[in-house]
Design a protein around this motif. Structure first.
Motif, PDB file in Angstrom:
ATOM      1  N   ALA A   5      25.644   1.411  27.495  1.00 49.38           N
ATOM      2  CA  ALA A   5      26.778   0.657  26.950  1.00 49.38           C
ATOM      3  C   ALA A   5      26.827  -0.741  27.565  1.00 49.38           C
ATOM      4  O   ALA A   5      27.073  -1.742  26.876  1.00 49.38           O
ATOM      5  CB  ALA A   5      28.087   1.403  27.217  1.00 49.38           C
TER       6      ALA A   5
ATOM      7  N   THR B 175      34.792   0.614  24.479  1.00 47.49           N
ATOM      8  CA  THR B 175      35.199  -0.784  24.325  1.00 47.49           C
ATOM      9  C   THR B 175      34.969  -1.475  25.666  1.00 47.49           C
ATOM     10  O   THR B 175      35.509  -1.042  26.695  1.00 47.49           O
ATOM     11  CB  THR B 175      36.687  -0.892  23.932  1.00 47.49           C
TER      12      THR B 175
ATOM     13  N   SER C 153      26.479  11.292  22.607  1.00 46.42           N
ATOM     14  CA  SER C 153      26.773   9.896  22.240  1.00 46.42           C
ATOM     15  C   SER C 153      28.176   9.531  22.715  1.00 46.42           C
ATOM     16  O   SER C 153      28.997  10.423  23.010  1.00 46.42           O
ATOM     17  CB  SER C 153      26.669   9.691  20.725  1.00 46.42           C
ATOM     18  N   GLN C 154      28.402   8.235  22.775  1.00 43.64           N
ATOM     19  CA  GLN C 154      29.697   7.773  23.294  1.00 43.64           C
ATOM     20  C   GLN C 154      30.078   6.439  22.646  1.00 43.64           C
ATOM     21  O   GLN C 154      29.236   5.572  22.430  1.00 43.64           O
ATOM     22  CB  GLN C 154      29.610   7.601  24.811  1.00 43.64           C
ATOM     23  N   LYS C 155      31.364   6.329  22.349  1.00 49.12           N
ATOM     24  CA  LYS C 155      31.902   5.055  21.861  1.00 49.12           C
ATOM     25  C   LYS C 155      32.776   4.459  22.959  1.00 49.12           C
ATOM     26  O   LYS C 155      33.565   5.175  23.573  1.00 49.12           O
ATOM     27  CB  LYS C 155      32.740   5.269  20.597  1.00 49.12           C
TER      28      LYS C 155
ATOM     29  N   THR D  90      33.525  10.764  23.373  1.00 46.07           N
ATOM     30  CA  THR D  90      32.185  11.226  23.728  1.00 46.07           C
ATOM     31  C   THR D  90      31.910  12.510  22.948  1.00 46.07           C
ATOM     32  O   THR D  90      32.768  13.379  22.858  1.00 46.07           O
ATOM     33  CB  THR D  90      32.063  11.499  25.239  1.00 46.07           C
ATOM     34  N   SER D  91      30.731  12.584  22.365  1.00 50.89           N
ATOM     35  CA  SER D  91      30.379  13.781  21.595  1.00 50.89           C
ATOM     36  C   SER D  91      29.075  14.365  22.122  1.00 50.89           C
ATOM     37  O   SER D  91      28.213  13.637  22.625  1.00 50.89           O
ATOM     38  CB  SER D  91      30.240  13.433  20.107  1.00 50.89           C
TER      39      SER D  91
ATOM     40  N   ASP E 106      32.933  -3.374  20.882  1.00 49.86           N
ATOM     41  CA  ASP E 106      32.873  -1.938  20.619  1.00 49.86           C
ATOM     42  C   ASP E 106      31.404  -1.536  20.496  1.00 49.86           C
ATOM     43  O   ASP E 106      30.680  -2.078  19.644  1.00 49.86           O
ATOM     44  CB  ASP E 106      33.621  -1.591  19.329  1.00 49.86           C
TER      45      ASP E 106
ATOM     46  N   THR F 170      28.411   1.729  20.637  1.00 50.52           N
ATOM     47  CA  THR F 170      28.118   3.159  20.554  1.00 50.52           C
ATOM     48  C   THR F 170      26.736   3.390  21.139  1.00 50.52           C
ATOM     49  O   THR F 170      25.767   2.736  20.737  1.00 50.52           O
ATOM     50  CB  THR F 170      28.141   3.649  19.092  1.00 50.52           C
ATOM     51  N   THR F 171      26.656   4.291  22.091  1.00 51.18           N
ATOM     52  CA  THR F 171      25.377   4.566  22.754  1.00 51.18           C
ATOM     53  C   THR F 171      25.012   6.035  22.610  1.00 51.18           C
ATOM     54  O   THR F 171      25.872   6.897  22.399  1.00 51.18           O
ATOM     55  CB  THR F 171      25.450   4.196  24.251  1.00 51.18           C
ATOM     56  N   VAL F 172      23.733   6.290  22.740  1.00 52.56           N
ATOM     57  CA  VAL F 172      23.218   7.669  22.565  1.00 52.56           C
ATOM     58  C   VAL F 172      22.291   8.011  23.720  1.00 52.56           C
ATOM     59  O   VAL F 172      21.470   7.190  24.140  1.00 52.56           O
ATOM     60  CB  VAL F 172      22.453   7.800  21.229  1.00 52.56           C
TER      61      VAL F 172
END
Length: 233
Positions: free
Chosen positions: A156, A87, A83-85, A139-140, A68, A70-72
């Protein structure tokens, strides 16, 4: 009695001759045994050199799983930050390079019919990231551009690659891969030795750090290579 005394020197000489003959025969038997051990040692080195010479990257294990991450993406301006999480599935293989094994890496105990082989440590390959099955959990961002989306995916992958490499280097994972490598090498060695006519042979595989315990090799102080060199002088 006088006759016995007369022949006593002859009997003594005969006894000395017999004693010398028995000693000579015993030495001959020891020499034959030494020659047989030498032939066995030479056969082992020859057979296993052929077996391992092309084993540059013997696959001995693999770990796999998901990470898992998390990237920005900072964006060109603050309000474009996103940003995005995700798997990310990964796998890492372990290999063993046997090309450099030489006579010094073998110990042969003919009495116990036990061969000990010293092998290098396993090495982790570059992690393989399964991009096709990467799952985005969320994704935010006020506005996620196509370029930002590509950057998030690339980061990622980079982050998952770094984390997978760390997992592969964990002592427990390396130990499991090394143990499997020792089993693989023992299996590889046993078959050609038996085919070469050495019969059932016990094969032990160790790493340089593990060493070899006394009493489990044909010459505790010297390797096969040293013994062969000494006997050819």
């Amino acid at each position: 009695m006088e006759g016995l005394k007369r022949y006593w020197p002859l009997l003594l000489i005969a006894a000395m001759i017999l004693g010398a003959l028995f000693w000579w025969r015993a030495e001959q038997a020891k020499e034959r045994r030494a020659e047989e051990e030498l032939a066995q040692a030479q056969g082992i080195v020859r057979v296993l050199s052929q077996t391992f010479s092309n084993r540059a990257a013997l696959k001995v294990g693999e770990i796999n799983g998901t990470l898992d991450v998390t990237t920005v993406d900072p964006g060109a301006v603050p309000f474009l930050r996103s940003s995005q999480k995700a798997t990310v599935p990964y796998s890492v293989g372990y290999t063993l390079d046997l090309r450099d094994l030489g006579a010094d890496d073998y110990r042969w105990d003919p009495a116990a019919r036990t061969l000990t082989i010293r092998v290098p440590l396993v090495a982790a390959e570059a992690p393989n990231i399964d991009e096709a099955n990467r799952a985005v959990a969320g994704t935010s961002g006020l506005f996620v551009t196509r370029g930002a989306s590509a950057n998030l995916a690339r980061r990622a992958s980079q982050l998952a690659t770094a984390k997978a490499g760390e997992v592969a280097e964990e002592p427990a994972n390396l130990a499991r891969a090394q143990a499997n490598a020792e089993k693989v090498v023992a299996d590889l060695a046993r078959a050609p030795l038996e085919t070469a006519g050495l019969g059932p042979v016990t094969v032990r595989v160790v790493t340089p750090a593990a060493g070899v315990r006394d009493g489990e090799r044909w010459d505790v102080s010297r390797s096969i290579e040293q013994v062969l060199a000494d006997r050819q002088r």
